[in-house]
Design an enzyme around this catalytic site. Structure first.
Site, PDB file in Angstrom:
ATOM      1  N   ASN A  71       0.649  -1.253  -0.070  1.00  0.00           N
ATOM      2  CA  ASN A  71       0.056   0.249   0.039  1.00  0.00           C
ATOM      3  C   ASN A  71       0.493   1.611  -0.054  1.00  0.00           C
ATOM      4  O   ASN A  71       0.599   2.441  -0.531  1.00  0.00           O
ATOM      5  CB  ASN A  71      -0.710   0.309   1.342  1.00  0.00           C
ATOM      6  CG  ASN A  71      -1.584  -1.102   1.181  1.00  0.00           C
ATOM      7  OD1 ASN A  71      -2.476  -1.463   0.410  1.00  0.00           O
ATOM      8  ND2 ASN A  71      -2.660  -1.286   2.753  1.00  0.00           N
ATOM      9  N   ASN A 171       0.303  -1.746  -6.726  1.00  0.00           N
ATOM     10  CA  ASN A 171      -0.532  -2.576  -5.419  1.00  0.00           C
ATOM     11  C   ASN A 171      -2.206  -2.382  -5.317  1.00  0.00           C
ATOM     12  O   ASN A 171      -2.335  -1.510  -4.852  1.00  0.00           O
ATOM     13  CB  ASN A 171       0.186  -1.950  -4.924  1.00  0.00           C
ATOM     14  CG  ASN A 171       0.234  -3.145  -2.819  1.00  0.00           C
ATOM     15  OD1 ASN A 171       0.609  -4.463  -3.362  1.00  0.00           O
ATOM     16  ND2 ASN A 171      -0.479  -2.579  -2.028  1.00  0.00           N
ATOM     17  N   GLU A 172      -2.800  -3.487  -5.359  1.00  0.00           N
ATOM     18  CA  GLU A 172      -4.028  -3.629  -5.016  1.00  0.00           C
ATOM     19  C   GLU A 172      -4.935  -2.406  -5.563  1.00  0.00           C
ATOM     20  O   GLU A 172      -5.375  -1.930  -4.976  1.00  0.00           O
ATOM     21  CB  GLU A 172      -3.833  -3.921  -3.893  1.00  0.00           C
ATOM     22  CG  GLU A 172      -3.451  -4.891  -3.247  1.00  0.00           C
ATOM     23  CD  GLU A 172      -3.575  -5.684  -1.663  1.00  0.00           C
ATOM     24  OE1 GLU A 172      -3.895  -4.649  -1.022  1.00  0.00           O
ATOM     25  OE2 GLU A 172      -3.326  -6.859  -1.154  1.00  0.00           O
ATOM     26  N   GLU A 291       1.351 -11.541  -2.728  1.00  0.00           N
ATOM     27  CA  GLU A 291       1.797 -11.441  -0.645  1.00  0.00           C
ATOM     28  C   GLU A 291       0.064 -12.529  -0.247  1.00  0.00           C
ATOM     29  O   GLU A 291      -0.623 -12.647  -1.116  1.00  0.00           O
ATOM     30  CB  GLU A 291       1.137 -10.281  -1.245  1.00  0.00           C
ATOM     31  CG  GLU A 291       1.755  -8.619  -0.721  1.00  0.00           C
ATOM     32  CD  GLU A 291       0.635  -7.351  -0.468  1.00  0.00           C
ATOM     33  OE1 GLU A 291      -0.136  -7.530   0.060  1.00  0.00           O
ATOM     34  OE2 GLU A 291       1.329  -6.743  -1.413  1.00  0.00           O
TER      35      GLU A 291
HETATM   36  O1  AHR Z   1       1.599  -6.647   3.507  1.00  0.00           O
HETATM   37  C1  AHR Z   1      -0.102  -6.126   3.773  1.00  0.00           C
HETATM   38  C2  AHR Z   1      -0.345  -4.888   2.809  1.00  0.00           C
HETATM   39  O2  AHR Z   1      -1.112  -6.090   2.915  1.00  0.00           O
HETATM   40  C3  AHR Z   1       0.112  -4.124   1.573  1.00  0.00           C
HETATM   41  O3  AHR Z   1       0.706  -3.337   1.797  1.00  0.00           O
HETATM   42  C4  AHR Z   1      -1.111  -4.415   0.464  1.00  0.00           C
HETATM   43  O4  AHR Z   1      -0.907  -4.561  -0.405  1.00  0.00           O
HETATM   44  C5  AHR Z   1      -2.019  -5.413   1.583  1.00  0.00           C
HETATM   45  O5  AHR Z   1      -3.063  -4.876   1.613  1.00  0.00           O
END
Ligand code: AHR
Length: 497
Positions: A71, A171-172, A291
């Site tokens: 994040n 990311n996400e 992840e």
């Molecule tokens: O790994 C912790 C968090 O989880 C990361 O920052 C994010 O990409 C996910 O939501």
């Protein structure tokens, strides 16, 4: 209880891509500051990196580490982390609401990665930024010289380019928590155009596009389909993220969660192949599960952390024995999908939902999950074989027909070694395994490693590591038949050579 298995060296799933044993360091909590980097620690090297942590990472033999988020990357200015440390700005870090000092940045992390023998998987900011910042970063890290950004790198003391091969496009981006969240269409467009520019700078790089943040997202798997449809020609991998937790204290159900992960992988694989067919393309998109882990123990504690502090103890899950079992099962699931899952990152590596923990100015220690991850990384390199398994099954709250035994096998032809990884999820009874391994003529059991514990909730601490493996597992191999006792709730690694 009994289970039967047949293992044949010709029954290959695929060669295991070593990068499935990757991990992740985010600028979050004490992962960087107080984790890998602590200049005042007596064990730190000349750059401020903790040597005890470096040694633990090396024990895991981590091939690739994702960086700098997470994040955090979605509001990160990479330029803040280069050049003389004294000039680097302190910034509000919006994802985790802390202060980022920028003492560690791109060059220092590349140095650290070299020290642990890992490659860097670099993420670019597609939340607040876009094409320009990303292509400049590729020029800074990968271009040999003679241009503004590559010469700036040289002026910072890095004559040679870092040659970073693997890049994450944001990311996400589907998540409402993400700074700069995007619809699938918006994301697909920016991923395509950013990826295009990055590959113009360096055509040898590989790109990972974001998929859904987890299977529970309302736009899963449409987010993947739209992104792939728009950016198919530019990207090489699509990413998957997933965390599990035993919030209702239902261990049988909790341990079955890798079936959800299996379903996730199958769905994303099908989505990739549907778009491949739609585009009449010859190119196959593979999966980067960048992840994955257990994450829930620290959720309550994190709500009490004051905003705008520096490197607070965020996401510091202390893992118990059952978490190690699920981590083992998730690793088995990756091996079962070795044909399409080419990268995976245990999230994360140090202090933040991590196998390795440190005390500030003190000790470093191994969590329970350190061990299955280490075993898979050390012994899971080679060709993933398809075990034909018949196991007794159970039903749980969310899953039906859960096999008590999870298994994967990896054959390393060069070392003439085959390893079977198994989890017994039966919480009451041992299971006797009878395996036909006749294709491995002349092999003997070299070692049967076991993690067992009467207490599913047992944990390790800085002063006492009570959840550790031993190698006194009971197994024997005669006339091509392997017999092994798989203790109740146990992780097993049977190495044969
Ligand atoms: O790994 C912790 C968090 O989880 C990361 O920052 C994010 O990409 C996910 O939501």
């Amino acid at each position: 209880l009994n289970a039967k298995l047949t293992l044949d060296k010709n029954n290959e799933i695929a060669k295991v891509d070593d990068r499935i044993y990757g991990s992740f360091i985010e600028h979050l909590g004490r992962a960087v500051y107080g984790g890998i980097y602590e200049p005042n620690h007596p064990l730190s090297d000349e750059q401020g990196f903790r040597k005890d942590v470096i040694e633990l990472v090396k024990e895991l033999d981590v091939p690739i580490v994702r960086y700098p988020g997470g994040n955090m990357v979605s509001a990160y200015n990479w330029e803040d982390g280069i050049g003389p440390k004294i000039d680097r700005p302190r910034r509000l870090e919006l994802a985790w609401r802390t202060i980022e000092t920028n003492e560690v940045g791109t060059n220092e992390f590349a140095d650290w990665a070299k020290k642990v023998n890992a490659d860097v998987m670099m993420a670019v900011n597609l939340g607040t930024r876009g094409i320009d910042a990303a292509r400049n970063l590729v020029e800074y890290t990968n271009h040999p010289g003679g241009t503004y950004w590559s010469d700036l790198r040289k002026s910072h003391g890095y004559e040679q380019p870092h040659n970073i091969k693997t890049w994450c496009l944001g990311n996400e981006m589907d998540g409402p928590w993400q700074v700069g969240q995007k619809t699938a269409y918006e994301y697909g467009r920016i991923a395509k155009e950013t990826g295009k520019a990055m590959k113009l700078v360096d055509p040898t790089i590989e790109l990972v596009a974001c998929g859904s943040s987890n299977t529970g997202m309302p736009t899963f798997p449409e987010y993947e389909a739209t992104t792939l449809d728009i950016a198919y020609e530019e990207i090489d991998y699509i990413s998957l993220h997933q965390y599990y937790g035993n919030r209702t204290n239902d261990s049988a159900n909790y341990l079955a969660n890798n079936m959800d992960m299996d379903h996730f992988i199958k769905t994303v694989t099908s989505t990739c192949d549907y778009i491949k067919a739609k585009h009449r393309s010859n190119k196959t998109i593979n999966l980067s599960f960048d992840e994955w882990n257990v994450w829930y123990h620290s959720n309550n504690a994190d709500t009490k952390i004051e905003p705008w502090s520096i490197a607070p103890p965020q996401l510091e899950d202390v893992y118990n024995f059952e978490d190690a079992l699920l981590v083992g099962s998730m690793l088995i699931t990756f091996l079962q999908h070795a044909d399409r899952v080419k990268m995976a990152c245990l999230a994360q590596l140090v202090n933040v939902i991590a196998p390795i923990m440190t005390e500030n100015n003190g000790r470093s220690w191994k969590q329970t999950i350190f061990y299955p991850y280490m075993h898979a990384s050390l012994y899971g390199r080679g060709v993933s074989l398809q075990p034909i398994l018949s196991s007794p099954k159970y039903d749980s709250k969310d899953f039906t027909d859960v096999p008590y035994i999870d298994s994967a096998a990896v054959y390393n032809e060069e070392k003439e070694e085959v390893t079977i990884f198994m989890v017994n999820k039966n919480l009451e009874d041992a299971i006797t395994l009878t395996a036909d391994v006749r294709s491995f003529a002349g092999y003997k059991v070299a070692e049967h490693i076991v993690m067992e514990n009467d207490d599913l909730k047992a944990v390790n601490t800085a002063v006492k590591e009570s959840v550790v493996p031993h190698n006194n597992g009971k197994s024997s191999l005669q006339n091509g038949v392997l017999e092994a006792e798989l203790l109740k709730s146990s992780w097993n690694v049977i190495r044969m050579k």
